[in-house]
Write a protein that holds these residues in place. Structure first.
Motif, PDB file in Angstrom:
ATOM      1  N   ALA A 140       0.280  15.213   4.293  1.00 17.18           N
ATOM      2  CA  ALA A 140       2.306  15.829   4.027  1.00 17.18           C
ATOM      3  C   ALA A 140       1.961  16.840   3.734  1.00 17.18           C
ATOM      4  CB  ALA A 140       2.285  14.763   2.461  1.00 17.18           C
ATOM      5  N   GLN A 141       1.099  17.558   3.279  1.00 19.36           N
ATOM      6  CA  GLN A 141       0.977  18.862   3.432  1.00 19.36           C
ATOM      7  C   GLN A 141       1.687  20.187   4.265  1.00 19.36           C
ATOM      8  OE1 GLN A 141      -0.212  20.754   0.957  1.00 19.36           O
ATOM      9  NE2 GLN A 141      -1.218  19.883  -0.192  1.00 19.36           N
ATOM     10  N   SER A 143       5.082  12.526  -3.364  1.00 23.07           N
ATOM     11  CA  SER A 143       5.433  13.522  -4.045  1.00 23.07           C
ATOM     12  C   SER A 143       4.406  13.476  -5.139  1.00 23.07           C
ATOM     13  CB  SER A 143       6.793  13.677  -3.631  1.00 23.07           C
ATOM     14  OG  SER A 143       7.156  14.819  -4.324  1.00 23.07           O
ATOM     15  N   SER A 169       0.781  14.171  -4.832  1.00 21.31           N
ATOM     16  CA  SER A 169      -0.028  15.433  -5.021  1.00 21.31           C
ATOM     17  C   SER A 169       0.533  15.714  -6.162  1.00 21.31           C
ATOM     18  CB  SER A 169       1.508  15.991  -4.085  1.00 21.31           C
ATOM     19  OG  SER A 169       1.884  15.660  -4.626  1.00 21.31           O
ATOM     20  N   LYS A 170       1.326  15.127  -7.435  1.00 19.88           N
ATOM     21  CA  LYS A 170       1.027  15.441  -8.630  1.00 19.88           C
ATOM     22  C   LYS A 170      -0.243  15.610  -9.431  1.00 19.88           C
ATOM     23  CE  LYS A 170       6.111  17.171  -8.403  1.00 19.88           C
ATOM     24  NZ  LYS A 170       6.200  16.754  -6.272  1.00 19.88           N
ATOM     25  N   ARG A 196       7.722   8.201   0.104  1.00 19.57           N
ATOM     26  CA  ARG A 196       8.015  10.124   0.429  1.00 19.57           C
ATOM     27  C   ARG A 196       7.990  10.295  -1.500  1.00 19.57           C
ATOM     28  NH1 ARG A 196       9.522  13.474   4.811  1.00 19.57           N
ATOM     29  NH2 ARG A 196       9.824  12.222   6.609  1.00 19.57           N
ATOM     30  N   ALA A 197       8.294   9.200  -2.127  1.00 17.02           N
ATOM     31  CA  ALA A 197       8.904   9.556  -3.436  1.00 17.02           C
ATOM     32  C   ALA A 197       7.409   9.416  -4.350  1.00 17.02           C
ATOM     33  CB  ALA A 197       9.600   8.562  -4.233  1.00 17.02           C
ATOM     34  N   ASN A 228       7.882  21.189   1.972  1.00 12.95           N
ATOM     35  CA  ASN A 228       8.878  20.947   0.504  1.00 12.95           C
ATOM     36  C   ASN A 228       9.295  19.999   0.096  1.00 12.95           C
ATOM     37  OD1 ASN A 228      10.308  23.361   2.535  1.00 12.95           O
ATOM     38  ND2 ASN A 228      11.585  22.502   3.309  1.00 12.95           N
ATOM     39  N   GLU A 229       8.886  19.321   0.105  1.00 12.00           N
ATOM     40  CA  GLU A 229       8.409  17.544  -0.852  1.00 12.00           C
ATOM     41  C   GLU A 229       7.284  17.816  -1.661  1.00 12.00           C
ATOM     42  OE1 GLU A 229       9.923  14.022   0.656  1.00 12.00           O
ATOM     43  OE2 GLU A 229      10.277  14.755   2.161  1.00 12.00           O
ATOM     44  N   LEU A 230       6.245  18.670  -1.407  1.00 11.70           N
ATOM     45  CA  LEU A 230       5.396  18.295  -2.388  1.00 11.70           C
ATOM     46  C   LEU A 230       5.150  20.249  -3.644  1.00 11.70           C
ATOM     47  CD1 LEU A 230       2.529  17.399   0.127  1.00 11.70           C
ATOM     48  CD2 LEU A 230       3.914  16.781  -1.036  1.00 11.70           C
ATOM     49  N   ARG A 231       6.511  20.946  -3.593  1.00 10.58           N
ATOM     50  CA  ARG A 231       6.512  21.976  -3.680  1.00 10.58           C
ATOM     51  C   ARG A 231       7.177  20.814  -5.707  1.00 10.58           C
ATOM     52  NH1 ARG A 231       9.890  25.958   0.003  1.00 10.58           N
ATOM     53  NH2 ARG A 231       8.186  25.857   1.453  1.00 10.58           N
TER      54      ARG A 231
END
Length: 218
Positions: free
Chosen positions: A209-210, A164, A167-168, A160-161, A215-218
């Motif tokens: 993931a979206q 995330s 995604s950035k 998950r990390a 919440n973890e992609l914000r």
């Protein structure tokens, strides 16, 4: 191992960057660099295929070159104008990267190294635009999901990390540095995430993931 880079030149190029800039940079990476004007000239041991893509009827010429290929290789467009639609279309069609006619040698070298590391080379705005298109395409399928119970996808904390950070816009090396692990370990976790989510590539994984870990992609 394939160690050849082939450059398909435009018959009416806007500049000579293909041979004067791109070819020497590829040579410094240990690649045997050849060039020509048609897809049928590309040898079977080609790893990276650079297609000069400027002027009129770019997409039609690109399709012609690809139809002439007799080998499977990573395709990159170079010397393109600042054409977001062309870059979007290239990404969604499986092209590995694009270089613009305004890119300098430092940008070209950075992109070449990432491509040799099996990564993509697109601007972040292009990646975001392509992802938004995929999300739009997926809406119909998502709306068809019933209320039946589904087996939840169980990603690890590390997986998950990584998603995330990805995604950035972080690349594998940047993710590895951030999490204090090796790039190889990053790839291992990504392949595991692909398998668990039934995603075939990074874009599909980010699309998944979206909806499943927003919440973890914000």
């Amino acid at each position: 191992m394939n160690n050849t880079a082939f450059i398909i030149l435009n018959t009416n190029p806007t500049n000579n960057s293909g041979l004067e800039v791109l070819k020497p940079l590829l040579t410094t990476q240990g690649l045997n660099v050849l060039h020509g004007f048609d897809g049928k000239d590309v040898p079977s041991n080609t790893r990276l295929l650079f297609i000069e893509s400027n002027g009129d009827n770019v997409w039609q010429r690109l399709q012609t070159h690809i139809s002439e290929l007799n080998t499977d290789c990573d395709i990159i467009l170079f010397n393109i104008s600042d054409n977001t639609e062309l870059a979007n279309r290239a990404l969604l069609s499986g092209i590995r990267g694009v270089f613009y006619e305004t890119d300098n040698a430092d940008v070209l070298m950075k992109g070449i190294r990432l491509l040799l590391d099996n990564q993509l080379w697109f601007r972040r705005d292009v990646m975001c635009s392509a992802l938004n298109r995929l999300l739009q395409f997926n809406k119909e399928a998502i709306n068809q999901i019933t209320d039946a119970e589904l087996e939840p996808v169980k990603l690890t904390k590390r997986e998950r990390a990584i998603i995330s950070l990805m995604s950035k816009g972080a690349k594998n090396k940047e993710i590895a540095d951030e999490l204090n692990i090796s790039p190889h370990t990053v790839k291992t976790h990504l392949y595991s995430a692909f398998r668990k989510t039934n995603c075939r590539n990074r874009i599909e994984l980010l699309s998944w993931a979206q909806y499943n870990m927003p919440n973890e992609l914000r």
